[in-house]
Design an enzyme around this catalytic site. Structure first.
Site, PDB file in Angstrom:
ATOM      1  N   HIS A 193     -65.835  16.465  -4.493  1.00 22.83           N
ATOM      2  CA  HIS A 193     -66.589  17.564  -4.681  1.00 22.83           C
ATOM      3  C   HIS A 193     -65.452  18.157  -4.330  1.00 22.83           C
ATOM      4  O   HIS A 193     -65.032  17.982  -3.220  1.00 22.83           O
ATOM      5  CB  HIS A 193     -67.761  18.054  -4.702  1.00 22.83           C
ATOM      6  CG  HIS A 193     -68.066  19.501  -5.008  1.00 22.83           C
ATOM      7  ND1 HIS A 193     -67.653  19.915  -6.170  1.00 22.83           N
ATOM      8  CD2 HIS A 193     -68.565  20.475  -3.962  1.00 22.83           C
ATOM      9  CE1 HIS A 193     -67.860  21.581  -5.949  1.00 22.83           C
ATOM     10  NE2 HIS A 193     -68.839  21.554  -4.248  1.00 22.83           N
ATOM     11  N   GLU A 236     -75.847  25.891 -12.248  1.00 24.20           N
ATOM     12  CA  GLU A 236     -76.502  26.815 -10.637  1.00 24.20           C
ATOM     13  C   GLU A 236     -76.177  28.993 -12.284  1.00 24.20           C
ATOM     14  O   GLU A 236     -76.948  29.733 -10.902  1.00 24.20           O
ATOM     15  CB  GLU A 236     -76.634  26.609 -10.081  1.00 24.20           C
ATOM     16  CG  GLU A 236     -75.280  26.556  -9.167  1.00 24.20           C
ATOM     17  CD  GLU A 236     -74.800  26.854  -7.666  1.00 24.20           C
ATOM     18  OE1 GLU A 236     -74.266  25.342  -7.255  1.00 24.20           O
ATOM     19  OE2 GLU A 236     -74.690  27.774  -7.407  1.00 24.20           O
ATOM     20  N   CYS A 251     -73.963  22.108  -6.771  1.00 28.46           N
ATOM     21  CA  CYS A 251     -72.561  22.239  -7.626  1.00 28.46           C
ATOM     22  C   CYS A 251     -72.256  20.437  -8.215  1.00 28.46           C
ATOM     23  O   CYS A 251     -71.944  19.905  -8.414  1.00 28.46           O
ATOM     24  CB  CYS A 251     -71.591  21.918  -6.633  1.00 28.46           C
ATOM     25  SG  CYS A 251     -71.363  23.568  -5.864  1.00 28.46           S
TER      26      CYS A 251
END
Lengths: 345, 136, 387
Positions: free
Chosen positions: A234, A81, A113
């Site tokens: 994550h 990103e 993400c």
């Protein structure tokens, strides 16, 4: 024939800024941030590092491990990103820098993400369909966080690259995604910093998607947490993946090898991919690894890998995640502000 | 004032093999190696035959400096280290050395890293290429 | 055929905020004409050295502009460029134009207007003299290039930081008496060593300044020279080239182009280094004067630092170097420096240099260097007409 990760590699910039140093500037309570986020410091890109340079360095390590001719790579997908250009692909620079040649499919990915893991799924699909011999998937970011915002303590820079193909060091046993329209974090075109939904980023966003995707994959493969030696979730901070793993029934031991957030922060698209690299650095043949990413907006990609005996020789061919974590230099907030261009000069 | 040639797209584009991947050339007649590429061997002249050559990216520092007063376009990177580097295969180049610049010394072994070299303002092109880091 | 210099002129070297390049070049030419007593109408051709008017002030086609401004239309006008050696090149071309028999009275000039650009832009413009693709493109500067040379010289020969500082101290001591110098102020070794680092190990007071200025000389054939009381004769002239990029040289501690150019000039003049009574050399950075002393044969390779330390380069020393102040004190308008050096050698050989005079000067040498040594020009002059 088995398909999976043929070569992997990460890159973490050597500069760090500590949570204490950021808290000092904003008059915040460093100890409560450290405890709440479970983050000590984060990796910061130098003035000449960006998503493209991080991607190239990570991919060079992946190529060293794969030991293949770069021209055999048929697709390059860079997920981020923080692509340096709004228009002009990161992937073309990466491919040219690696000597991949021009017979290649390239596109830049963006899904908060999880763009890097989405890239892995695409490469896997193309290899499985027989369209390409190898695919290169990269997740890398030089993450943005508004000065003074909670994100500033964690938004970090790093990346990881995976070459997907046959004769893997970790066979990809299955993958699936759980995706909804849930706006917990976003950045509009032209905006310098992302906005987020604060506590809304938790239960309906991160936890819902991470646990759902992980469960879907385990159901699909008829596996349970005990079947996995390791798991990587994550890591927007330290607390979220610890909580998610507990909700799913994974132990702390299963996730600690890939738990890099306390030392490098959250490099967005590079977060769970770097965690996977750290795990592959220590895994043994026969170990099974679960990886579940999370991208705001929102979705989670879940993967199950079975480590093969190829890991033993290949992983020694390039720098490991801990080598990068240990090679560091701490900077103060003034230098950080200069490097992150928060200073108008 | 931005130096107009620094905004040139083709000027950098035609050098990208050398800038990104350290592609030089070699004379197959006398075995002399060149970086950057030459298209004429200065020794063999017309008897020479030139072909591309991949350098391995390992080298050794011969001399170095820390640039503290930079030219236009490099202000934000200063101070930065620049070294003259002997490549393992025999040619010599100038390059920036990144990392802890207080550790740069003559005789140190270095290897290439991919970095941003120059940005043409905030709306122009970003030129990438190889710099060097001290090999531990 | 012999050629002599019969007129010299130099503007003050300075930051000339109120003067343009055209003002400066016309002024220097007028001073040289007045000095010679020759009428402007009698000049048959002009050669002018200039490094980068296109980048410094956006003006190309400079030679035509110079004759236009000087009211010398329609004589031919030619611009010569070899970075900081541009005007020594112009001087050689003027010399050859007379040797060829085509002309009898020719002007050689040099001019540069540098201060219309801000510092970082001027530094980038000067780097046009380096290898644009492989030196300038990675952020090297000329201070950086000479710093790489200085470090190598220190490593190989034990040249010290203090010895380099002594070069600047010597040149400033000489420049104090020069009314045309940009920085006529004495400095000390301590002051040099405490000045800001520009590119390690070089500091601010190792570096010549950014300067506006122009210089001109008038060359005449043997036939015309007879009319003059005190012509100064060109005894030898050499020019040589080396690799544009510093890193392509086998050795960074010698400038091969200087050695080759000097050999040629010495041979033509029938002189040896020991015969030279004074030399104007290219001290764009202090280390370059030490290397020049070695390459011109005034001492052995590697002994230049000691030569300076022993005081041999003082105006009353064994081998006066830059007795009028050098680039360091006089200033360095890059395209003008070569002809300025020649003008100063001529004034010394005439024996009319007042406070700056080197005693009993019969033979003088000027060394002008372009870039990091890719061009070197050596000219040797004599007081007496050669046989």
């Amino acid at each position: 024939m088995d398909i999976g990760i043929v070569g992997y590699g990460c890159y973490i910039p050597r500069l760090r800024i500590s949570v204490e140093e950021i808290a000092r500037v904003w008059g915040a309570d460093a100890e409560s941030y450290k405890k709440g986020l479970i983050v000590e410091e984060k990796a910061v890109p130098d003035m000449d590092e960006d998503t493209v340079t991080i991607s190239v360095e990570a991919a060079k390590n992946a190529l060293l491990r794969a030991g293949i001719d770069p021209e055999k790579i048929g697709s390059v997908y860079v997920g981020s990103e923080s692509h340096p250009y709004a228009v002009k692909p990161s992937g073309t620079v990466v491919a040219e820098a690696l000597g991949i040649g021009s017979n290649v499919m390239i596109a830049d990915f963006e899904f908060a993400c999880k763009a890097g893991t989405a890239a892995m799924q695409c490469c896997y699909g193309l290899v499985k369909a027989g369209e390409i011999e190898y695919g290169l998937a990269i997740g890398a970011d030089t993450s943005q966080g508004r000065p003074g915002d909670a994100l500033e303590y964690t938004a970090a820079a790093a990346g990881a690259a995976f070459i997907i193909g046959k004769d893997p060091l970790a066979k990809l046993e299955g993958t699936c995604s759980f995706t909804t329209d849930t706006s917990d974090f976003w950045r509009r075109e032209g905006a310098d910093y992302p906005s987020h939904g604060a506590r809304f980023t938790g239960k309906p966003a991160y936890f819902k998607h991470v646990t759902s995707a992980s469960k879907m994959l385990m159901d699909k493969l008829s596996l349970k947490p005990a079947d996995f030696k390791y798991a990587v979730f994550h890591m927007p901070n330290g607390k979220f993946p610890l909580t998610a793993s507990k909700m799913l029934g994974f132990s702390k031991e299963q996730i600690e090898n890939g738990f890099v957030v306390n030392k490098i922060g959250n490099p967005y698209s590079g977060s769970s991919p770097v965690g996977l690299c750290a795990t592959l650095d220590v895994a043994q043949p026969g170990d099974r690894i679960l990886m579940t990413s999370y991208g705001s907006g929102a979705g989670s990609d879940s993967f199950s890998f079975m480590v093969t005996d190829k890991i033993l020789e290949r992983r020694e061919k390039a720098k490991k995640t801990q080598d990068y974590i240990k090679n560091k230099q701490n900077i103060d907030y003034g230098v950080y502000v200069k490097l992150r261009r928060k200073l108008r000069v | 004032m931005r130096m107009p040639h620094k905004s040139s797209v083709p000027l950098f584009w035609r050098l990208k093999d050398s800038k990104y991947r350290l592609i030089g050339s070699r004379c197959t007649t006398c075995k002399e190696v060149f970086f950057p590429k030459k298209n004429l061997c200065p020794v063999c002249r017309r008897r020479g035959s030139i072909e591309d050559m991949q350098f391995n990216g390992n080298g050794r520092i011969v001399s170095y400096t820390i640039v503290r007063v930079p030219p236009e376009g490099f202000e934000k990177y200063a101070p930065y280290a620049v070294a003259v580097i002997d490549l393992e295969e025999g040619a010599r180049v100038s390059g920036q050395v990144v990392g802890n610049i207080t550790k740069v010394r003559t005789g140190k072994q270095v290897r290439t890293v991919f970095r941003k070299i120059h940005e043409d303002g905030s709306d122009g092109l970003i030129n990438y290429g190889l710099k060097w880091e001290i090999a531990e | 055929m012999r050629v002599a210099v019969v007129g010299v002129g130099q503007t003050k070297f300075d930051e000339h905020w109120e003067k343009s390049l055209r003002d400066l070049s016309t002024e220097a030419g007028a001073i040289a004409l007045r000095d010679s007593g020759i009428d402007g109408k009698d000049i048959q051709s002009l050669y002018i050295g200039n490094m980068s008017a296109g980048r410094f002030i956006g003006q190309e086609h400079l030679a035509a502009l110079a004759v236009d401004q000087a009211g010398l239309i329609p004589i031919p006008a030619t611009r010569c460029e070899a970075a900081c050696a541009s005007s020594a090149l112009a001087f050689r071309e003027a010399y050859f134009s007379i040797l060829s028999g085509e002309y009898d009275i020719v002007m050689a000039a040099g001019a540069e207007k540098m201060t219309d650009l801000k510092g970082t832009d001027a530094i980038a413009t000067l780097m046009g003299a380096g290898d644009q693709e492989w030196e300038s493109a990675i952020g090297l500067t000329f201070a950086g290039l000479y710093a790489l040379i200085a470090r190598d010289h220190m490593q190989k020969y034990g040249t010290t930081r203090e010895q380099m500082a002594m070069v600047s101290v010597n040149n400033h001591r000489n420049g104090v008496l020069n009314p045309l110098a940009q920085f006529p102020a004495e400095i000390t070794v301590e002051k040099v060593l405490k000045s800001p680092l520009i590119s390690d190990p070089l500091r601010l007071l190792d570096c010549s300044p950014i300067t506006d200025g122009a210089a001109a000389v008038i060359l005449v054939s043997e036939k015309i020279a007879k009319r003059f009381e005190n012509p100064i004769w060109i005894l030898g002239s050499g020019q040589a080239s080396d690799t544009l990029a510093l890193h392509h040289r086998k050795s960074m501690t010698e400038l091969v182009a200087t050695k080759v150019a000097a050999k040629k000039a010495y041979e033509q003049a029938g002189l040896k280094p020991k015969n030279i009574d004074l030399a104007e050399v290219h001290d764009c950075f202090s280390i370059n004067e030490i290397i020049a002393i070695e390459d011109l044969g005034f001492c052995d390779k590697g002994k230049g630092g000691k030569f300076v330390e022993d005081g041999k380069i003082a105006r009353d020393g064994e081998k006066p170097i830059n007795p009028t102040g050098g680039l360091k004190s006089i200033g360095h308008p890059v395209g003008a420096t070569g002809v300025r050096q020649i003008a100063d050698v001529v004034k010394q050989l005439r024996g009319e240099y007042g406070n700056l005079q080197v005693k009993d000067a019969r033979f003088g040498l000027a060394l002008n260097i372009g870039g990091s040594g890719a061009t070197s020009v050596v000219n040797i002059f004599g007081r007496d007409k050669p046989k």
